[in-house]
Structures are given as structure tokens and as C-alpha cells.
Design a protein around this motif. Structure first.
Motif, PDB file in Angstrom:
ATOM      1  N   ARG A  36     -70.520  -2.722  49.764  1.00 29.27           N
ATOM      2  CA  ARG A  36     -71.660  -2.093  49.630  1.00 29.27           C
ATOM      3  C   ARG A  36     -71.406  -0.628  49.544  1.00 29.27           C
ATOM      4  O   ARG A  36     -70.495   0.007  50.358  1.00 29.27           O
ATOM      5  CB  ARG A  36     -72.753  -2.351  50.326  1.00 29.27           C
ATOM      6  CG  ARG A  36     -72.834  -2.149  51.804  1.00 29.27           C
ATOM      7  CD  ARG A  36     -73.734  -2.638  52.811  1.00 29.27           C
ATOM      8  NE  ARG A  36     -74.954  -1.473  52.300  1.00 29.27           N
ATOM      9  CZ  ARG A  36     -76.188  -1.720  53.056  1.00 29.27           C
ATOM     10  NH1 ARG A  36     -76.440  -2.700  53.787  1.00 29.27           N
ATOM     11  NH2 ARG A  36     -77.071  -0.818  52.902  1.00 29.27           N
ATOM     12  N   ILE A  46     -68.075  -6.035  53.174  1.00 29.87           N
ATOM     13  CA  ILE A  46     -68.915  -6.930  53.660  1.00 29.87           C
ATOM     14  C   ILE A  46     -68.274  -8.263  53.918  1.00 29.87           C
ATOM     15  O   ILE A  46     -68.420  -8.655  55.133  1.00 29.87           O
ATOM     16  CB  ILE A  46     -70.225  -7.431  52.450  1.00 29.87           C
ATOM     17  CG1 ILE A  46     -70.950  -5.955  52.287  1.00 29.87           C
ATOM     18  CG2 ILE A  46     -71.204  -7.972  53.321  1.00 29.87           C
ATOM     19  CD1 ILE A  46     -71.935  -5.946  50.997  1.00 29.87           C
ATOM     20  N   GLY A  63     -76.787 -10.186  57.868  1.00 33.89           N
ATOM     21  CA  GLY A  63     -77.586 -10.405  56.709  1.00 33.89           C
ATOM     22  C   GLY A  63     -77.157 -10.709  55.446  1.00 33.89           C
ATOM     23  O   GLY A  63     -77.955 -11.046  54.342  1.00 33.89           O
ATOM     24  N   TYR A  64     -75.923 -11.130  55.437  1.00 26.73           N
ATOM     25  CA  TYR A  64     -75.105 -11.594  54.072  1.00 26.73           C
ATOM     26  C   TYR A  64     -74.465 -12.873  54.454  1.00 26.73           C
ATOM     27  O   TYR A  64     -74.055 -13.015  55.519  1.00 26.73           O
ATOM     28  CB  TYR A  64     -74.102 -10.664  53.641  1.00 26.73           C
ATOM     29  CG  TYR A  64     -74.726  -9.352  53.374  1.00 26.73           C
ATOM     30  CD1 TYR A  64     -74.558  -8.181  54.472  1.00 26.73           C
ATOM     31  CD2 TYR A  64     -75.510  -8.831  52.355  1.00 26.73           C
ATOM     32  CE1 TYR A  64     -75.205  -6.828  54.168  1.00 26.73           C
ATOM     33  CE2 TYR A  64     -76.163  -7.573  51.995  1.00 26.73           C
ATOM     34  CZ  TYR A  64     -75.868  -6.710  52.972  1.00 26.73           C
ATOM     35  OH  TYR A  64     -76.104  -5.362  52.903  1.00 26.73           O
ATOM     36  N   LEU A  78     -78.042 -12.870  49.902  1.00 26.92           N
ATOM     37  CA  LEU A  78     -78.867 -12.422  50.701  1.00 26.92           C
ATOM     38  C   LEU A  78     -80.135 -13.002  51.077  1.00 26.92           C
ATOM     39  O   LEU A  78     -80.907 -13.490  50.298  1.00 26.92           O
ATOM     40  CB  LEU A  78     -79.456 -10.962  50.261  1.00 26.92           C
ATOM     41  CG  LEU A  78     -78.621  -9.594  49.943  1.00 26.92           C
ATOM     42  CD1 LEU A  78     -77.505  -9.881  49.100  1.00 26.92           C
ATOM     43  CD2 LEU A  78     -79.346  -8.337  49.589  1.00 26.92           C
ATOM     44  N   ALA A  81     -84.281 -10.622  52.550  1.00 26.60           N
ATOM     45  CA  ALA A  81     -83.800  -8.989  52.401  1.00 26.60           C
ATOM     46  C   ALA A  81     -84.666  -8.130  53.130  1.00 26.60           C
ATOM     47  O   ALA A  81     -85.919  -8.235  53.352  1.00 26.60           O
ATOM     48  CB  ALA A  81     -84.180  -8.801  50.857  1.00 26.60           C
ATOM     49  N   GLN A  85     -80.848  -3.048  53.170  1.00 22.90           N
ATOM     50  CA  GLN A  85     -80.098  -3.713  52.391  1.00 22.90           C
ATOM     51  C   GLN A  85     -79.924  -2.964  50.762  1.00 22.90           C
ATOM     52  O   GLN A  85     -79.391  -3.380  49.711  1.00 22.90           O
ATOM     53  CB  GLN A  85     -80.107  -5.138  52.330  1.00 22.90           C
ATOM     54  CG  GLN A  85     -79.831  -5.877  53.693  1.00 22.90           C
ATOM     55  CD  GLN A  85     -79.853  -7.437  53.480  1.00 22.90           C
ATOM     56  OE1 GLN A  85     -81.114  -7.995  53.143  1.00 22.90           O
ATOM     57  NE2 GLN A  85     -78.944  -8.199  53.779  1.00 22.90           N
ATOM     58  N   SER A  87     -78.785  -0.974  48.360  1.00 22.87           N
ATOM     59  CA  SER A  87     -77.589  -0.236  48.075  1.00 22.87           C
ATOM     60  C   SER A  87     -77.058  -0.649  46.623  1.00 22.87           C
ATOM     61  O   SER A  87     -77.701  -1.433  46.079  1.00 22.87           O
ATOM     62  CB  SER A  87     -76.521  -0.972  49.248  1.00 22.87           C
ATOM     63  OG  SER A  87     -75.369  -0.203  49.351  1.00 22.87           O
ATOM     64  N   TYR A  89     -73.958  -2.657  45.157  1.00 22.56           N
ATOM     65  CA  TYR A  89     -72.914  -3.760  45.675  1.00 22.56           C
ATOM     66  C   TYR A  89     -72.068  -3.854  44.385  1.00 22.56           C
ATOM     67  O   TYR A  89     -72.288  -3.969  43.540  1.00 22.56           O
ATOM     68  CB  TYR A  89     -73.778  -5.137  45.930  1.00 22.56           C
ATOM     69  CG  TYR A  89     -74.609  -5.014  47.022  1.00 22.56           C
ATOM     70  CD1 TYR A  89     -76.041  -4.591  46.926  1.00 22.56           C
ATOM     71  CD2 TYR A  89     -73.972  -5.370  48.325  1.00 22.56           C
ATOM     72  CE1 TYR A  89     -76.776  -4.387  48.078  1.00 22.56           C
ATOM     73  CE2 TYR A  89     -75.012  -5.465  49.547  1.00 22.56           C
ATOM     74  CZ  TYR A  89     -76.370  -4.931  49.210  1.00 22.56           C
ATOM     75  OH  TYR A  89     -77.123  -4.824  50.200  1.00 22.56           O
TER      76      TYR A  89
END
Lengths: 114, 112
Positions: A36, A46, A63-64, A78, A81, A85, A87, A89
Motif C-alpha cells: 500500500r 502487506i 485488516g487484509y 479487505l 473496510a 485502508q 490508499s 494498492y
């Protein structure tokens, strides 16, 4: 070769929604990565994968989730959400491990969570 | 120890000038130092890379200077062109590992 492709290019999610970011590479690379990129923060890893069926956490995995059922595909999931988060990617791949082996990046997915 | 500090955050250079971006690291185990170039809306792409057994590497208008004792390395763009306007990231890694540590990026604008 298309290289590394990512879909979608842009996405807006509401808080609590879930989504999957798709990544595919056609270079027969073993290693794949999810980063990210936040403004002024560089790229943070990540998750990464060393081959089909094998994944591991990077610096910011919370969170992923990821899976790697084939050499070509490395989707990033994800769940629930959150605004944190939001961002851009990037998915990347390399033939072997980093540290001397070029990582090839996809064009990115810009995600906004509101 | 895992940080790579990059400066400046942004840089404006006249066409034909020299652009210089600096990076510093702490971990002496790092032994591979790539620079990535990123255009707006695109993913980063490898520009040039160096290993610590050499002090300088040149590819066209792009040169990496490496100072092992100071734990610093820099990117020099000679005869900067408007097409060089992009964000540049330095990184550091260890051979045989998966992990790259990226700097925070430098946004370069070359004025025509």
C-alpha cells in the motif's frame, strides 16, 4: 506479455463493506507482493507469496487477507473496510526473492473508504 | 534500523540541470539498493540499482553514487528533462530476502 495487471483501477467503499482486489501476472514469477502507498509514506508491504499455496505477512497485514491458488493470481481481500485502508494498492511480482531481483509493479488500485 | 530516509521530499529543477536525491540507511546488512521511478497513475518501475561493492553506477543520464562508510546513496539525473518529472523512490534490501524497505519518495518536477 501484459506484465502485472490489477483490477479495479478505482473503487469507493463504505465503512464495513468488503472487497477483493485482483492481481494477475503472466511472467511465470514465483514471488508476488501486495503493497500500500500512502502520501509521503513510501510503500509498505502487506502480504507476500513465494508460490502457489504459500503466503506470509508483511509489515502491515491487519485488516487484509490473501490467497494464492495459482502462480498467476494473488488476490487481496479487505474485510470490514475502514477509513484507514484508504490508499493506493500495488501488486508486484518477481522471479525469485527480492534483494537483487527486480520487482515488477502493476498500475495500482486507488481505494477510498468513506 | 529498518528505515531508509530519503530527501528532499520535493525538488524543482530547470531543464538541463542536475537533479540530486539522497537516501540514508542504518542496517549494514542491506546489500542491494534500487531506485524506482513512478509516473502519475502508474506503478513504480526499476530505474537503476547498485550493490555496495561499487561506489558508482551509471546508466545513461542516471547515476547512483554509493558511500558505504556513510551509509548513504544518491541518485543523480544529469541534463534533467521535463519527461523525468516523476516520483523517485530509493529502496534497500538484503540478497535472498523478500523484503524491500522503501524511502518516502521525492517528487521531481523539471521545468521546460
Amino acid at each position: 506479455n501484459a506484465g502485472v495487471t490489477q483490477t479495479p483501477k478505482f473503487r469507493i467503499l463504505k465503512i464495513g463493506q468488503s472487497m477483493t482486489l485482483q492481481c494477475t501476472q503472466d511472467m511465470n514469477h514465483n514471488y508476488m507482493y501486495w503493497y500500500r502507498q500512502d502520501p509521503g509514506m513510501g510503500l509498505k508491504l502487506i502480504y507476500y507469496s513465494v508460490g502457489a499455496g504459500i503466503t506470509d505477512k508483511g509489515e502491515v497485514p491487519n485488516g487484509y487477507n490473501v490467497s494464492r491458488s495459482t502462480t498467476e493470481d494473488f488476490p487481496l481481500r479487505l474485510e470490514l473496510a475502514a477509513p484507514s485502508q484508504t490508499s493506493v494498492y500495488f501488486c508486484a511480482s518477481s522471479l525469485t526473492r527480492g534483494g537483487g531481483n527486480e520487482q515488477y509493479f502493476g498500475p495500482g488500485t486507488r481505494l477510498t473508504v468513506t | 534500523q529498518q528505515q531508509v530516509k530519503q530527501s528532499p521530499q520535493s525538488l524543482i529543477v530547470q531543464k538541463g540541470g542536475i537533479s540530486i536525491i539522497n537516501c540514508a540507511y542504518e542496517n549494514t546488512a542491506f546489500d542491494y539498493f534500487p531506485w524506482y521511478q513512478q509516473f502519475p497513475g502508474k506503478g513504480p518501475a526499476l530505474l537503476i540499482a547498485i550493490r555496495p561493492d561499487v561506489s558508482e553506477k551509471k546508466e545513461g543520464r542516471f547515476t547512483i553514487s554509493f558511500n558505504k562508510s556513510a551509509k548513504q546513496f544518491s541518485l543523480h539525473i544529469m541534463d534533467s528533462q521535463p519527461g523525468d518529472s516523476a516520483t523517485y523512490f530509493c529502496a534497500a534490501s538484503m540478497m535472498g530476502t523478500y523484503k524491500y524497505i522503501f524511502g518516502t519518495g521525492t517528487r521531481l518536477k523539471v521545468l521546460a
